[in-house]
Design an enzyme around this catalytic site. Structure first.
Site, PDB file in Angstrom:
ATOM      1  N   TYR A 135       0.824  -1.218   0.000  1.00  0.00           N
ATOM      2  CA  TYR A 135       0.000   0.000   0.000  1.00  0.00           C
ATOM      3  C   TYR A 135       0.858   1.268   0.000  1.00  0.00           C
ATOM      4  O   TYR A 135       0.403   2.328  -0.389  1.00  0.00           O
ATOM      5  CB  TYR A 135      -0.942   0.037   1.212  1.00  0.00           C
ATOM      6  CG  TYR A 135      -2.045  -0.997   1.164  1.00  0.00           C
ATOM      7  CD1 TYR A 135      -2.230  -1.814   0.052  1.00  0.00           C
ATOM      8  CD2 TYR A 135      -2.914  -1.162   2.230  1.00  0.00           C
ATOM      9  CE1 TYR A 135      -3.233  -2.764   0.014  1.00  0.00           C
ATOM     10  CE2 TYR A 135      -3.930  -2.104   2.199  1.00  0.00           C
ATOM     11  CZ  TYR A 135      -4.077  -2.904   1.088  1.00  0.00           C
ATOM     12  OH  TYR A 135      -5.079  -3.846   1.051  1.00  0.00           O
ATOM     13  N   LYS A 190       3.072 -15.332   2.772  1.00  0.00           N
ATOM     14  CA  LYS A 190       3.058 -16.090   1.514  1.00  0.00           C
ATOM     15  C   LYS A 190       4.516 -16.393   1.179  1.00  0.00           C
ATOM     16  O   LYS A 190       5.040 -16.041   0.116  1.00  0.00           O
ATOM     17  CB  LYS A 190       2.352 -15.232   0.434  1.00  0.00           C
ATOM     18  CG  LYS A 190       2.063 -15.945  -0.856  1.00  0.00           C
ATOM     19  CD  LYS A 190       0.918 -16.924  -0.772  1.00  0.00           C
ATOM     20  CE  LYS A 190       0.757 -17.661  -2.088  1.00  0.00           C
ATOM     21  NZ  LYS A 190      -0.145 -18.798  -2.030  1.00  0.00           N
ATOM     22  N   ASP A 222      -3.446 -17.975   1.769  1.00  0.00           N
ATOM     23  CA  ASP A 222      -4.584 -18.644   1.119  1.00  0.00           C
ATOM     24  C   ASP A 222      -5.196 -19.685   2.053  1.00  0.00           C
ATOM     25  O   ASP A 222      -6.423 -19.794   2.179  1.00  0.00           O
ATOM     26  CB  ASP A 222      -4.183 -19.248  -0.236  1.00  0.00           C
ATOM     27  CG  ASP A 222      -2.809 -19.902  -0.223  1.00  0.00           C
ATOM     28  OD1 ASP A 222      -2.076 -19.748   0.773  1.00  0.00           O
ATOM     29  OD2 ASP A 222      -2.464 -20.576  -1.209  1.00  0.00           O
ATOM     30  N   ASP A 246      -5.718  -6.610   5.748  1.00  0.00           N
ATOM     31  CA  ASP A 246      -6.889  -5.873   5.277  1.00  0.00           C
ATOM     32  C   ASP A 246      -7.989  -6.861   4.883  1.00  0.00           C
ATOM     33  O   ASP A 246      -9.152  -6.752   5.289  1.00  0.00           O
ATOM     34  CB  ASP A 246      -6.450  -5.031   4.051  1.00  0.00           C
ATOM     35  CG  ASP A 246      -7.468  -3.997   3.644  1.00  0.00           C
ATOM     36  OD1 ASP A 246      -8.526  -3.905   4.309  1.00  0.00           O
ATOM     37  OD2 ASP A 246      -7.220  -3.284   2.660  1.00  0.00           O
ATOM     38  N   ASP A 250     -11.493  -8.364   7.387  1.00  0.00           N
ATOM     39  CA  ASP A 250     -12.893  -8.241   6.968  1.00  0.00           C
ATOM     40  C   ASP A 250     -13.563  -9.616   6.926  1.00  0.00           C
ATOM     41  O   ASP A 250     -14.739  -9.751   7.271  1.00  0.00           O
ATOM     42  CB  ASP A 250     -12.990  -7.596   5.570  1.00  0.00           C
ATOM     43  CG  ASP A 250     -13.194  -6.081   5.656  1.00  0.00           C
ATOM     44  OD1 ASP A 250     -12.850  -5.507   6.702  1.00  0.00           O
ATOM     45  OD2 ASP A 250     -13.701  -5.488   4.682  1.00  0.00           O
TER      46      ASP A 250
END
Ligand code: NAD
Length: 355
Positions: A135, A190, A222, A246, A250
């Site tokens: 980001y 990852k 994942d 992020d 959620d």
């Protein structure tokens, strides 16, 4: 104690009014000062994070933030969009540790889209790094692809970056949070594909040597996304980077039935923090008086606990919220067969009464 109150856009002002009402009902002497932010900041002074708002946020002991954003600002250049306010505050105030608890209250098990036995009693904490990652990493931009199969075509590119001290800093926060809970920490990365993640994992393993009482495990992002819906109660504290956090936070939010119930905290190294609900400005329901203010009220409780040292008052608010749920009060987003649906103001009043 000075609290900067930044209601923002959409449902922000409605839910903030309820949180302020609850804070005022505690009988403490807080100095609450309000300022515009997001779209409201842009309307007031041409920038989503006006200078005076940033100044107030810097001076205050803590910041209570509503939500920002509205589709009507989608055509503005990126630097002027409401969401830049929150990124700017995180950056200027060095808020690098984001705490997102996901708790499934027994009364709301029916509001979750998962089977009750999977979510009932769920209590996990996601610790997300907020200042780094793709980001913020440079370089980024749009260009003509310099190489590869699509050389010469228009391409967008971003850079995922984490430095070792940055990972170390969030690792300590996460291990210390785990020490106060079930002492289980899952680091999500990852590392099978990304160099950034390999450094992340190696650093977590190194920091773990200082926290012998905490059990550290690693999971690819994942798989973590899958396990969060398969067996979420197996997690205690999850620590991860900005982008993975992020998305996963959620996902975790939805396990609990509604994003309208979930508070969050973003802290700097001295525990000064910005407190906000996990949801956005919900423009689809703004102005209708139906938004759930409990996430903002619970954010105020987190603020009392983490930044203002008022644990007892934080406990009072959290108990009052539980009581209101036991009494059957629900907003539309958490409606259950055994509850009665009320509006934003009514559920705020019920919390004040329960206090
Ligand atoms: P959102 O969280 O605003 O809404 C998603 C859905 O959840 C909507 O159906 C909404 O009605 C519902 N919802 C959200 N909060 C609720 C509440 N308290 N009570 C009842 N229902 C609630 O996400 P979105 O629709 O993707 O984004 C809307 C705007 O919010 C966008 O402009 C986005 O950029 C912004 N946003 C801001 C923040 C922030 O301020 N930190 C975070 C996320 C999104």
């Amino acid at each position: 104690m000075k609290i900067a109150v930044l209601p923002g856009d959409g449902i922000g002002p409605e839910i903030m009014a309820e949180a302020v009402k609850v804070l005022n009902a505690l009988g403490e002497k807080f100095e609450l000062e309000e300022a515009p932010v997001g779209g409201a900041g842009y309307e007031a002074s041409g920038h989503p994070l006006p200078e005076a708002t940033l100044q107030l946020a810097k001076e205050a002991d803590a910041i209570l933030f509503g939500a920002v954003g509205d589709w009507k600002y989608d055509k503005l250049e990126r630097a002027l969009r409401p969401e830049q306010a929150i990124l700017g505050l995180r950056k200027h105030l060095q808020l690098f540790a984001n705490f997102r608890p996901a708790i499934c209250y027994p009364q709301l098990t029916g509001a979750s889209s998962l089977k009750p036995e999977i979510v009932s009693g769920l209590d996990i904490l996601i610790v997300r790094e907020l200042n780094g990652d793709i980001y913020f990493g440079a370089p980024r931009g749009l260009r003509d692809a310099p190489d590869g199969l699509f050389q010469g075509a228009k391409e967008g590119f971003d850079t995922m970056r984490y430095s070792e001290p940055e990972v170390r800093r969030i690792a300590h926060v996460a291990f210390q949070a785990a020490q106060k809970r079930q002492k289980k920490l899952t680091s999500v990365d990852k590392a099978n594909v990304l160099e950034t993640s390999q450094l992340w994992r190696d650093t977590m393993i190194d920091v773990a040597k200082e926290y012998a009482d905490v059990e550290l495990s690693h999971m690819y992002v994942d798989n973590a996304a899958m396990q969060l819906v398969k067996a979420p109660k197996a997690f205690d504290v999850v620590v991860t980077g900005n982008m993975f956090g992020d998305i996963l936070s959620d996902e975790a939010a939805m396990l609990t039935g509604s994003i309208g119930m979930l508070p969050s905290a973003s802290l700097d190294k001295n525990n000064k923090g910005l407190y906000e609900p996990s949801h956005g400005s919900a423009p689809d329901i703004a102005g209708k008086g139906v938004a759930n203010p409990l996430a903002t009220i619970l954010s105020a409780a987190m603020m009392l606990r983490y930044s203002l040292g008022k644990t007892e008052q934080a406990d009072r608010i959290e108990s009052a919220v539980k009581k209101v749920l036991e009494q059957g009060f629900r907003t539309g987003d958490i409606a259950t067969a055994d509850g009665v649906v009320v509006g934003t103001k009514e559920i705020g009043d019920a919390v004040v009464k329960a206090l």
